[in-house]
Design a protein around this motif. Structure first.
Motif, mmCIF file in Angstrom:
data_model
loop_
_atom_site.group_PDB
_atom_site.id
_atom_site.type_symbol
_atom_site.label_atom_id
_atom_site.label_comp_id
_atom_site.label_asym_id
_atom_site.label_seq_id
_atom_site.Cartn_x
_atom_site.Cartn_y
_atom_site.Cartn_z
ATOM 1 N N LYS A 11 0.960 -1.256 0.010
ATOM 2 C CA LYS A 11 -0.081 0.018 -0.013
ATOM 3 C C LYS A 11 0.953 1.282 -0.011
ATOM 4 O O LYS A 11 0.602 2.037 -0.792
ATOM 5 C CB LYS A 11 -1.038 -0.017 1.183
ATOM 6 N N ARG A 12 1.923 1.389 0.798
ATOM 7 C CA ARG A 12 2.812 2.509 0.857
ATOM 8 C C ARG A 12 3.508 2.633 -0.407
ATOM 9 O O ARG A 12 3.646 3.918 -0.972
ATOM 10 C CB ARG A 12 3.657 2.502 1.990
ATOM 11 N N GLU A 15 1.056 4.058 -2.995
ATOM 12 C CA GLU A 15 0.824 5.504 -2.729
ATOM 13 C C GLU A 15 1.932 6.199 -3.173
ATOM 14 O O GLU A 15 1.727 7.367 -3.655
ATOM 15 C CB GLU A 15 0.318 5.646 -1.160
ATOM 16 N N GLN A 19 0.407 8.911 -5.777
ATOM 17 C CA GLN A 19 0.010 10.218 -5.175
ATOM 18 C C GLN A 19 0.704 11.492 -5.742
ATOM 19 O O GLN A 19 0.039 12.367 -5.984
ATOM 20 C CB GLN A 19 0.909 10.288 -3.552
ATOM 21 N N VAL A 47 -7.105 4.039 -10.751
ATOM 22 C CA VAL A 47 -6.228 3.705 -9.793
ATOM 23 C C VAL A 47 -6.660 2.389 -8.919
ATOM 24 O O VAL A 47 -5.656 1.492 -8.900
ATOM 25 C CB VAL A 47 -6.099 4.839 -8.447
ATOM 26 N N TYR A 51 -3.891 -0.802 -8.664
ATOM 27 C CA TYR A 51 -3.253 -1.299 -7.343
ATOM 28 C C TYR A 51 -2.771 -2.871 -7.436
ATOM 29 O O TYR A 51 -1.710 -2.988 -7.069
ATOM 30 C CB TYR A 51 -4.400 -1.323 -6.312
#
Length: 195
Positions: A11-12, A15, A19, A47, A51
């Protein structure tokens, strides 16, 4: 050797990649769709689809054009699914309060009454001319002439040769010029019959 004993979570990592590009993706999606809600939905769809493909994203060298290409293709797929419902007049694509904003961005030294009159006359005619274009043509002219994108970037995003971008821009501008000339040239005055 990494200082951290662990790898950041998926997830990080996702992002961190996405982002910095979200605002640009939204602006591009808004140009394509013309509606705030549609643009937000378009970005969210892309998005969510990206993922699970984190490894592929991490291998892309220039992420911005790649993301915009994915966004554009997703938009075209949606338009095709909806049929010709994607063709809407430009006046419907832009909120009434901001319709003239992009025309007003064409600054002059002085915005005197003649210029204001000409802008008020040109706005609706330009809206109609733009609305008569195919969605692909409208997207191309908006990206280049309104948003100021480089032709090379447009070619990469639309996945077409640079020469095609140049020739299409030339043809679209010529078509718009003809439409605007027909609409804006004064009509010839009716001849008076002399007695």
């Amino acid at each position: 050797m990494s200082i951290l004993p662990f790898k950041p979570s998926k997830k990080r990592r996702f992002e961190a990649l996405i982002q910095p590009h979200l605002e640009g993706m939204y602006r591009f999606a808004y140009r394509l769709s013309g509606q705030q809600q549609d643009a937000e939905d378009l970005v969210q769809d892309v998005v969510c689809k990206l993922y699970p493909k984190l490894e592929e994203l991490e291998s892309v060298e220039q992420l911005r054009p790649w993301l915009n290409r994915v966004l554009y293709r997703h938009f075209i797929d949606q338009v095709r699914r909806k049929g010709r419902q994607g063709d809407r007049p430009l006046s419907e694509l832009v909120e009434a309060d901001s319709q003239a904003d992009w025309l007003d961005s064409l600054e002059a030294d002085e915005a005197g009454p003649p210029l204001l009159l000409e802008q008020s006359r040109l706005g609706p005619v330009l809206d109609l001319a733009m609305a008569s274009l195919d969605p692909d043509q409208r997207t191309l002219i908006l990206l280049h002439d309104v948003d100021g994108w480089r032709q090379e970037d447009i070619a990469e995003i639309l996945d077409i040769p640079l020469g095609t971008v140049k020739s299409r821009l030339h043809r679209i501008r010529a078509a718009l010029r003809k439409k605007l000339q027909r609409q804006l040239e004064p009509e010839s005055a009716p001849r008076r019959v002399e007695e």
